[in-house]
Design an enzyme around this catalytic site. Structure first.
Site, mmCIF file in Angstrom:
data_model
loop_
_atom_site.group_PDB
_atom_site.id
_atom_site.type_symbol
_atom_site.label_atom_id
_atom_site.label_comp_id
_atom_site.label_asym_id
_atom_site.label_seq_id
_atom_site.Cartn_x
_atom_site.Cartn_y
_atom_site.Cartn_z
ATOM 1 N N CYS A 141 0.829 -1.225 0.000
ATOM 2 C CA CYS A 141 0.000 0.000 0.000
ATOM 3 C C CYS A 141 0.858 1.268 0.000
ATOM 4 C CB CYS A 141 -0.916 0.022 1.206
ATOM 5 S SG CYS A 141 -1.556 -1.583 1.666
ATOM 6 N N HIS A 177 -9.155 2.602 -1.966
ATOM 7 C CA HIS A 177 -7.724 2.306 -1.791
ATOM 8 C C HIS A 177 -7.185 1.493 -2.966
ATOM 9 C CE1 HIS A 177 -3.942 1.420 -0.021
ATOM 10 N NE2 HIS A 177 -4.261 0.367 0.667
#
Ligand SMILES: [Zn+2]
Lengths: 384, 137
Positions: free
Chosen positions: A83, A333
């Site tokens: 991420c 995301h």
């Protein structure tokens, strides 16, 4: 480190982008960033394509994306830190520029997640942890963060309602961000009544998988001054690691050591203290994460993160506005794009172009990005 | 047998520490000991990061532990979905070893709290699966 600045940013719409392929998403953000910097592709020396490549059908996506952007034969390679991929991409670009290997680098964060069948996404999620010692018991991404939530609740009395406040705040700001995946505000009850994912985290405590891209044009000091009226300077870069296995980590598991360590490095390099931060973008992959981040970044003392939220100190008008673009919880995301998206928001804030979410007089911005289940922690400080 | 038999659904089949499985089947909790610095490693490992030596010596450890944290998984990877909801926990054993393990479903969620005394027990529910799980003391 030599002087490095961001001279252009671009952002695609995040969400379920069934209209666009991986390369087309990358192109949207790249075109916007070039337009923002008012430069042409010929000015770019290299591209860094940042994505968690296990989500991509295309193997080694830098190859095809660099081609689609029209950048051959300029150097390109993939940067992967789950991420935190494109935050680490900015760090890598800064090093390439600082070393004088390149003058201007395009950092392209991109991810296409919703094209994968649910089964495949869930299978991938099951292998987010240590596959030898932890995945064989049925781990998930939310399960790992839920375990931090349980520990924080038990040690400090943080409640499910406290966590829900993060989602309510960020979804309210998401409603003002046209690039966000979720544009509708939600209520505390909506979060508390949403279905359990991994106790104590419920559906609206979690960010959603998404498609999207964000791009940063990064330049050395000399070029930045020449090409831009409002360069935003990379003032602090912190990156740290923790054991990937949860059992390999020490302490009560109520904070992320990676964030604390990366923050210390970034603050020292930028010569600032937590209270000097005017606006922050933090990694709210889950509601609890944002509370931990307040504490790990020094915005609140250990155990006092929820209080900061209750006192509205992380809203517009508060002491340190956090995730006023909606954060991961409202924006969605798209793993590889998230780090660059945070930086793009800060650049808009520091240039005073953040519209309805503008923090008055923002001069110092901080972005904090956690990779995976907390094995990578990246903190970046930007200055006007 | 291969290491894929460790856990409910193993992903790794080839490793130097496969002997671990025969200990678990004998109801023992195995660890490795570095011959050079004498440090005990749990979960077992084949290489000592301090001495860089190859570890071949095995020992067993006590399962008494304290719960560090836990969660109850409701939304699981496909091959685990039929088991939901289930508990996962991290516990600290004597000697400071930490373990990530499933928690017995016989315990209710209200009974679980960080700091609670528990025991890590080997289990071999089928011939194809052997692992350890956290149970009430
Ligand atoms: Zn040793």
């Amino acid at each position: 480190m030599g002087k490095v600045a961001i001279i252009g940013v671009g952002h695609s719409k995040f969400g379920k982008r069934s209209d666009a392929s991986l390369r087309e998403l990358a192109f949207e953000a790249y075109r916007a960033a070039l337009g923002d910097a008012e430069i042409e592709s010929k000015t770019i020396d290299a591209s860094l394509v940042c994505s968690a490549t296990h989500y991509d059908k295309q193997r080694s996506p830098a190859g095809v994306i660099n081609e689609y952007l029209g950048l051959n034969p300029k150097p390109t390679f993939n940067v992967e830190a789950a991420c935190a991929s494109s935050a680490v991409g900015l760090r890598t670009a800064s090093a390439l520029i600082s070393s004088k290997l390149h003058d201007i680098v395009a950092v392209v964060g991109v991810q296409k997640m919703t094209e994968l069948p649910n089964e495949e996404i869930q299978e991938l999620m099951g292998r987010a942890g240590d596959v030898m010692w932890e995945s064989p018991f049925g781990t998930t991404m939310p399960a790992y963060y839920a375990m931090y939530a349980t520990a924080h609740m038990s040690r400090y009395g943080t409640t499910e309602e406290d966590m829900a406040r993060v989602s309510v705040k960020n979804r309210a700001y998401g409603a003002k961000n046209p690039d966000a995946m979720f544009q509708k505000p939600i209520l505390l009850e909506d979060v508390l009544n949403s279905r359990m994912v991994s106790y104590p985290l419920k559906l609206f405590d979690c960010c959603a998988n998404a498609d999207g891209a964000a791009c940063l044009i990064v330049a050395n000091g000399e070029k930045a001054r020449k090409l831009s009226d409002s360069p935003v300077w990379v003032a602090g870069l912190g990156l740290a690691s923790s054991p990937m296995s949860l059992a390999g980590r020490n302490g009560p598991l109520t904070s992320f050591e990676v964030s604390k360590k990366a923050a210390r490095t970034a603050y020292a390099m930028a010569r600032i203290r937590p209270e000097d931060v005017d606006v922050a973008e933090v990694h709210d992959s889950f509601s609890i994460t944002e509370i931990l981040n307040y504490e790990d970044l020094g915005f609140a003392k250990p155990g006092r993160g929820a209080k900061l939220l209750k006192d509205h100190e992380t809203e517009l008008g508060g002491k340190t506005p956090v995730n006023v673009d909606g954060g991961l919880i409202a924006k969605g995301h798209p793993v590889g794009a998230t780090g660059a998206s945070q930086i793009a928001t800060l650049v808009h804030q520091i240039r005073g172009e953040a519209g309805k979410s503008q923090v008055d007089g923002a001069k110092v911005g901080l972005a904090q990005n956690i990779g995976g289940i907390g094995m990578y922690g990246c903190v970046t400080v930007l200055k006007a | 047998m291969g290491f894929e038999k460790f856990g409910k659904e193993g992903y790794v089949s080839q490793t130097k520490i496969t002997p671990m499985l025969s200990y678990l089947k004998k109801n023992q909790l195995p660890a490795t000991v570095c011959q050079k610095c004498k440090r005990t490693w749990f979960p077992p490992r084949a290489d000592c990061p301090n001495c860089k030596s190859n570890i071949t010596e095995w020992t067993t450890i006590d399962g008494t532990c304290r719960l560090v944290t836990f969660t109850e998984v409701h939304f699981a990877p496909p091959q685990f979905q039929s088991d939901t909801p289930y508990f996962l926990g991290v516990a600290e054993l004597k000697g400071g070893f930490r373990v990530f393990a499933p928690i017995s479903g016989k315990i209710s969620r209200d009974m679980l709290k960080p700091g609670r005394q528990m025991v890590l027990r080997p289990t071999t529910p089928t011939a194809d699966h052997t692992y350890y799980l956290l149970e009430e003391l």
